[in-house]
Structures are given as C-alpha cells and as structure tokens.
Design a protein around this motif. Sequence first.
Motif, PDB file in Angstrom:
ATOM      1  N   ILE A 482       0.869  -1.179   0.000  1.00 56.80           N
ATOM      2  CA  ILE A 482       0.000   0.000   0.000  1.00 56.80           C
ATOM      3  C   ILE A 482       0.902   1.224   0.000  1.00 56.80           C
ATOM      4  CG2 ILE A 482      -1.856   1.233   1.186  1.00 56.80           C
ATOM      5  CD1 ILE A 482      -2.446  -1.424   2.635  1.00 56.80           C
ATOM      6  N   ILE A 483       0.599   2.160  -0.883  1.00 55.49           N
ATOM      7  CA  ILE A 483       1.434   3.348  -1.042  1.00 55.49           C
ATOM      8  C   ILE A 483       0.654   4.577  -0.580  1.00 55.49           C
ATOM      9  CG2 ILE A 483       2.666   4.800  -2.699  1.00 55.49           C
ATOM     10  CD1 ILE A 483       2.852   2.252  -4.486  1.00 55.49           C
ATOM     11  N   GLN A 484       1.314   5.412   0.202  1.00 59.01           N
ATOM     12  CA  GLN A 484       0.724   6.678   0.638  1.00 59.01           C
ATOM     13  C   GLN A 484       1.498   7.822  -0.007  1.00 59.01           C
ATOM     14  OE1 GLN A 484       1.150   7.606   4.808  1.00 59.01           O
ATOM     15  NE2 GLN A 484      -0.413   9.211   4.766  1.00 59.01           N
ATOM     16  N   LEU A 485       0.764   8.626  -0.809  1.00 61.46           N
ATOM     17  CA  LEU A 485       1.356   9.777  -1.478  1.00 61.46           C
ATOM     18  C   LEU A 485       0.714  11.052  -0.944  1.00 61.46           C
ATOM     19  CD1 LEU A 485       1.069   8.447  -5.144  1.00 61.46           C
ATOM     20  CD2 LEU A 485       3.161   8.474  -3.768  1.00 61.46           C
ATOM     21  N   SER A 486       1.461  12.130  -0.995  1.00 59.01           N
ATOM     22  CA  SER A 486       0.864  13.427  -0.680  1.00 59.01           C
ATOM     23  C   SER A 486       0.229  13.975  -1.944  1.00 59.01           C
ATOM     24  CB  SER A 486       1.914  14.398  -0.149  1.00 59.01           C
ATOM     25  OG  SER A 486       2.785  14.798  -1.195  1.00 59.01           O
ATOM     26  N   ALA A 487      -0.717  14.873  -1.779  1.00 59.26           N
ATOM     27  CA  ALA A 487      -1.389  15.457  -2.942  1.00 59.26           C
ATOM     28  C   ALA A 487      -0.430  16.264  -3.802  1.00 59.26           C
ATOM     29  CB  ALA A 487      -2.548  16.336  -2.480  1.00 59.26           C
ATOM     30  N   SER A 488       0.702  16.653  -3.226  1.00 56.46           N
ATOM     31  CA  SER A 488       1.698  17.411  -3.978  1.00 56.46           C
ATOM     32  C   SER A 488       2.678  16.504  -4.707  1.00 56.46           C
ATOM     33  CB  SER A 488       2.453  18.354  -3.053  1.00 56.46           C
ATOM     34  OG  SER A 488       3.121  17.629  -2.029  1.00 56.46           O
ATOM     35  N   GLY A 489       2.584  15.175  -4.483  1.00 56.13           N
ATOM     36  CA  GLY A 489       3.412  14.256  -5.239  1.00 56.13           C
ATOM     37  C   GLY A 489       4.595  13.681  -4.488  1.00 56.13           C
ATOM     38  N   GLU A 490       4.601  13.722  -3.173  1.00 57.96           N
ATOM     39  CA  GLU A 490       5.690  13.147  -2.384  1.00 57.96           C
ATOM     40  C   GLU A 490       5.303  11.764  -1.896  1.00 57.96           C
ATOM     41  OE1 GLU A 490       6.470  15.814   0.772  1.00 57.96           O
ATOM     42  OE2 GLU A 490       7.150  17.452  -0.506  1.00 57.96           O
ATOM     43  N   LEU A 491       6.271  10.855  -1.872  1.00 57.04           N
ATOM     44  CA  LEU A 491       6.054   9.536  -1.297  1.00 57.04           C
ATOM     45  C   LEU A 491       6.128   9.658   0.221  1.00 57.04           C
ATOM     46  CD1 LEU A 491       5.703   6.476  -1.591  1.00 57.04           C
ATOM     47  CD2 LEU A 491       8.207   6.286  -1.716  1.00 57.04           C
ATOM     48  N   ILE A 492       5.023   9.412   0.907  1.00 58.94           N
ATOM     49  CA  ILE A 492       4.978   9.555   2.360  1.00 58.94           C
ATOM     50  C   ILE A 492       5.342   8.256   3.048  1.00 58.94           C
ATOM     51  CG2 ILE A 492       3.530  10.185   4.331  1.00 58.94           C
ATOM     52  CD1 ILE A 492       4.116  12.475   2.390  1.00 58.94           C
ATOM     53  N   ASN A 493       4.736   7.159   2.607  1.00 56.01           N
ATOM     54  CA  ASN A 493       4.968   5.889   3.278  1.00 56.01           C
ATOM     55  C   ASN A 493       4.576   4.752   2.357  1.00 56.01           C
ATOM     56  OD1 ASN A 493       5.718   4.102   5.241  1.00 56.01           O
ATOM     57  ND2 ASN A 493       4.334   4.891   6.823  1.00 56.01           N
ATOM     58  N   THR A 494       5.140   3.589   2.598  1.00 56.46           N
ATOM     59  CA  THR A 494       4.777   2.361   1.898  1.00 56.46           C
ATOM     60  C   THR A 494       4.706   1.237   2.920  1.00 56.46           C
ATOM     61  OG1 THR A 494       5.874   3.051  -0.156  1.00 56.46           O
ATOM     62  CG2 THR A 494       5.401   0.710   0.092  1.00 56.46           C
ATOM     63  N   PHE A 495       3.619   0.492   2.879  1.00 58.57           N
ATOM     64  CA  PHE A 495       3.529  -0.686   3.742  1.00 58.57           C
ATOM     65  C   PHE A 495       3.637  -1.920   2.874  1.00 58.57           C
ATOM     66  CE2 PHE A 495       1.510  -4.231   5.803  1.00 58.57           C
ATOM     67  CZ  PHE A 495       1.966  -4.138   7.112  1.00 58.57           C
ATOM     68  N   SER A 496       4.623  -2.754   3.180  1.00 51.71           N
ATOM     69  CA  SER A 496       4.836  -3.981   2.413  1.00 51.71           C
ATOM     70  C   SER A 496       5.314  -5.065   3.367  1.00 51.71           C
ATOM     71  CB  SER A 496       5.864  -3.745   1.299  1.00 51.71           C
ATOM     72  OG  SER A 496       6.102  -4.934   0.576  1.00 51.71           O
ATOM     73  N   ASP A 497       4.483  -6.087   3.537  1.00 59.70           N
ATOM     74  CA  ASP A 497       4.834  -7.207   4.416  1.00 59.70           C
ATOM     75  C   ASP A 497       4.150  -8.439   3.845  1.00 59.70           C
ATOM     76  OD1 ASP A 497       5.094  -9.155   6.371  1.00 59.70           O
ATOM     77  OD2 ASP A 497       4.973  -7.695   8.014  1.00 59.70           O
ATOM     78  N   ALA A 498       4.943  -9.346   3.275  1.00 59.60           N
ATOM     79  CA  ALA A 498       4.394 -10.520   2.601  1.00 59.60           C
ATOM     80  C   ALA A 498       3.613 -11.430   3.533  1.00 59.60           C
ATOM     81  CB  ALA A 498       5.522 -11.302   1.926  1.00 59.60           C
ATOM     82  N   SER A 499       3.904 -11.349   4.826  1.00 59.17           N
ATOM     83  CA  SER A 499       3.166 -12.181   5.778  1.00 59.17           C
ATOM     84  C   SER A 499       1.780 -11.616   6.080  1.00 59.17           C
ATOM     85  CB  SER A 499       3.957 -12.302   7.091  1.00 59.17           C
ATOM     86  OG  SER A 499       4.060 -11.036   7.730  1.00 59.17           O
ATOM     87  N   ILE A 500       1.532 -10.358   5.652  1.00 59.24           N
ATOM     88  CA  ILE A 500       0.244  -9.705   5.922  1.00 59.24           C
ATOM     89  C   ILE A 500      -0.532  -9.469   4.634  1.00 59.24           C
ATOM     90  CG2 ILE A 500      -0.831  -7.570   6.749  1.00 59.24           C
ATOM     91  CD1 ILE A 500       1.386  -7.411   8.821  1.00 59.24           C
ATOM     92  N   LEU A 501       0.096  -8.819   3.671  1.00 56.19           N
ATOM     93  CA  LEU A 501      -0.593  -8.494   2.420  1.00 56.19           C
ATOM     94  C   LEU A 501      -0.301  -9.529   1.348  1.00 56.19           C
ATOM     95  CD1 LEU A 501      -0.146  -4.608   2.130  1.00 56.19           C
ATOM     96  CD2 LEU A 501      -2.144  -5.883   2.921  1.00 56.19           C
ATOM     97  N   ASN A 502      -1.384  -9.995   0.707  1.00 52.62           N
ATOM     98  CA  ASN A 502      -1.258 -10.956  -0.376  1.00 52.62           C
ATOM     99  C   ASN A 502      -2.307 -10.603  -1.434  1.00 52.62           C
ATOM    100  OD1 ASN A 502      -0.853 -13.147  -2.042  1.00 52.62           O
ATOM    101  ND2 ASN A 502      -1.860 -14.620  -0.685  1.00 52.62           N
ATOM    102  N   GLY A 503      -1.900  -9.787  -2.373  1.00 56.78           N
ATOM    103  CA  GLY A 503      -2.839  -9.350  -3.412  1.00 56.78           C
ATOM    104  C   GLY A 503      -3.810  -8.303  -2.916  1.00 56.78           C
TER     105      GLY A 503
END
Length: 584
Positions: A482-503
């Motif tokens: 899951i990617i979190q972007l600011s409305a101005s176009g900055e990368l704020i955060n990314t959540f990536s954990d294969a043990s939690i997210l699957n598709g």
Amino acid sequence: MIHSPKLVDVGSAERCLQHPHNIIVHYCTSHDEVGCSECTSKNHSACAVESVDSIAVGTIDSVEYKHLIKELTEVKHQAEENEKAALDNKLKSDKSLSSTMLDVRTFKNDINAHLDQMEKEIENQAKDANVEYKIAMDEKISESKNVQKNVEKCLKEFKDLETKATRLFIKITRRKMDLLKFRHDSERYKPAPAQCFSFKPNVRLSDIFRTSNNLGKLEIGQECQGLVSVTDPTEKLTVVVNEKQTRRGTNKPVAQKELCSVNQVLKTNEVNSDFGTVMRDSTEKENSKYDVDTNSETNSVVFEDNGGPNLQINADGKLIVKLFSDKEDCDISGIDMISDNELVLADYNNRSVKVLDMIKNKITHEMKLEYHPYDLTVPCTNTVAVTLTNTIQIITKSHLLRLGDSITVDGECYGITSSRTKYFVSFIKPVPKVAILNHQGDVLQTFSSDHIKRLAIKRPRYLDISPDEKYIYVTDFGKDCIIQLSASGELINTFSDASILNGPYGLHVDERGCVLVCNYGNDNIYEFSADLSKHRIVLSKSDGVESPQVIFMCNKEEKLYIASTDSADCNEIQVFSHYECSKL
C-alpha cells in the motif's frame, strides 16, 4: 348618570342611519347603540340613555378605544401580510410549475432517449446480422463464379477438340470427375431462401403506452414544500407537490389532477426491457426480483490490536446483484453510493453499470457498456464516472441511466476516485502511474517512478483519498503493498509485508482517515492507521469474507459493503454494520 343633551353643531354632527333628518344625540348603555331622539323615544324609552357628547368625553384615552385601534392595526397588518403572502404564493406557484414541467419534460426526454437507444441497439443488431449474411452471400457468389469459370473453361476445351475425336475422348474421360466436382460445388454453394427480417414488438412496452393515457400523476397541495419525483421503476411515476403533508398524513391534497398514471413506466434502462426483437433472436427476458438474505449468521466481534478496539462489525445480510439477463457470474469491480438508498456498481464480467436499491434489495437500473468497466466513482449528485480501458465514461442518472461525455486518457486506466473538482486515477499501462485530472479531463499532476524518487509502482489497482484530500492511498497488486502519497506528489509511506498483504485490491478511506483494504489473497479485510504504521484484521474468512475485491463504507448508515470475486459470493454484496469504538 343621565346627562342632558347639549347644543350640537349640526354641520359636523353624525346623522342617524334610521332617520337621516335627525342627528345622533343619545347613547343607550343597555344595547350599546347610538341614535337620534326619535330612535330613543321609539326603541329605548325604558333604557338607560345618556348624551353622546357627555359620554364621549375622554374617549381618546379610553381602554376600549386603544384596544379597538390595536385590533384594527392588527387586522390591517394581517391583511397586508395576506396580500404579501398571496403575491409570494403566486411567484412560488409559477416557480413550482416551471420546475414541475421541467421534470415532466426531462422524464419525457429520458423516455425518448431510451427509446432512441433501444432503436439504435436493435438497428445495430439487424445491420450486424445483415452484414454477416451478405458476407456469406458474397462467399457463395465468389464460389459460384469459380464454378462458372471452370465449367466455361471445360466447355471451351471440348469445343476446341470437336474435330479431333481421339483427344476429345481422352479429355471427356479425364473431365468426368471434374464434372462431379462442379456439380457438387454448385449444389454446395446454392443459397438458401433470402434472409428476411421482421419485427416483434416488446409486448410489455407496447402495453404501457396502449393502456396508459398519461405520463405521470401531479398532486396539488395547499402549500408547495418542494418537488419530489418518485422514480421507482416498479411503481407508477408520481410528481409530488406538498410532499411533507402527504408523508405526515395530516392533510390531504386540496385537489388532484392526473397527468399520468403509468403503472409500469419505461423502466430505467429497465433491467431487461428492450424495444422489441428482431425475429432472428426472439427470446424475451424477464425482470428478476430478489429478497434480502436473512439466513446468514450474525456475528459480533470487537477487534483489538495495537491501538485498542476500533470497529465493532456485525454481519448484516447480503444484497443480490445478479440479474436474470446476466450471461456471466458477476464480478463487481467498483462500488459507490449514488443516493441515500442506492449503490452504483461496476460489473466487469457482464460489461454493465447497475444501480441497486438497498431498501428493496433490487437492481433498478442497468446500462450495458461496450467495454469491461474496471472501477467507478460518484463525483457529484446523479453522476458516475467509470474507467473503461483508455476512457473515463460519464453516466448520468435521472429517471434513466444515460451516457454522457467521455474523457480519453493516455493509457489503460483502472482505479478511480474523486473529489468535488478532481479525479484521481490509477494507470496500469503503458506506464504504471497515478494521475490527477480535473473534471474536464485535463491532467493536473502525474505520479510515477519517473517523477517521484523511491516510488516503484508495478501494478497499481485501487486508490482513495483522505477526508482532507492531503493524501492518496494506492494498492499495488504486483508488489503486495500500500502506497501513501501526498497530494503534492511526495512519497509519504509504503507498507509492504508478505506475511500480511497478499494481493491487496480495493481500499476505502473512512471519515476517521483509517484505510480499509481488501486482502484478496488471504481472504480478509485489514484496517490501517492513516500513516500505515498500525494495522489489524477486522474481517476474515470465518466471517464469510472470501476473495474480497472492493469495499465501500457508508458512514451515515454505518454500513460496510464488500464485493468478492472468484468465490461463491460473487453474485452478492456482503453487508456489515459497524460502529466506532476507539481510534486505531
């Protein structure tokens, strides 16, 4: 006390109504009447009579006079208010009439547009069939010409050899098999009787116009509280004037005039209601009616995790989305709310947009599309924007669903959400990206790996924005993140954990700013905090969630709607009631 009459100035005195030649000089306290001497002697001889001049002293300061002046002033003010209200009511009535007639014309135009659309569809069907038939006939013409050409060649050879008996005999012997082939080909390409078209009208549609003498019903009340068009396609159309009174049941309308009482109006892109049938395909379809599934078990669970309890969610039944006319199982790829009681759905498999009445648990509108819809959003009242490969198609809803403008985009678009002035769209080809467009289709900003450092998007799917529009959340199915972007176009955060997210697929940002995500591969729904630092499972397979694809939350109704794909629940939307316990 009796006062003697005084000398009176006759010129300024009030004359008696009964005896105009006399002036008024007495007042009878018993009857509260004034009169002349003749009146007094005839009618009030036994009464207590006083001189008008004597008793009139101090009248201007009397309570009675002041009260009378007050009442007269109030009556005058009331009359002025009545005049003003009547004038205002005339204007309101004119305005209400104009608005109502606009509704009538809009409804009529919608019907005409729908009839035009159905006529176009049947015309296209007939033209397509005719093109196919002409192609088949062209093939027979071509082969018949080949047979003619070969036969003519054979005849010419025989003609040339008529003076040479030996060679003619040899040629005839060799050509006997060719003759059989020519005859076989000639029979093979012999056309059947000509294709003939005929038209079988839709009987139900014909009956509507044959049995209906009007377009709808107009109710005229004592006071115009507003115009409300009842657009339930299973009931007669009613334009209600004085809706507030009739719903309360306290007053009946003063008068009713029937414009129309169409019991079965042209059903809004009415599910399975076609214009008629070309006799090459004479199958008529019937509407489907569905009931709420009340047999599903109701579970109540309070989910706790890092931040304590947050949502309590209860299974609340199912909504049926499959129509009798659907050729495939449903694949609901987009959900949004188009009115207080209606969800609008994108059905990928059946290439359609559907409107679901949640109270009746019934599909009331359907619009077939040329391409598969991916996702949809409701940017404003009665307007839907649908992603269709390289196009964002606008659909409007009044009494019917109608195609509006379309926005051509520079890639294959997938997910879409909106604010009052902008569209937020994910693209999967040729370059994976997220773009912000205004409602006219102009690109305002683009977010991709080429534009933002550390941003690596592989297969963006669904997206949503925070309530304050400061952040954009995107699910990346290819990178399970899951990617979190600011409305101005900055990368704020990314959540990536294969043990939690699957598709990860569909997501929804609620009014608290928390992010609900369909974890497709693991058959559950996750809730994330706004900064993606905290998370918890809020629904899982044990709650009946399997292969969830899209999710929508209605905060007003405190309902959670989940559509699944590749499961037994693909023809249903699961409904869960929820309430907030504490913040994640």
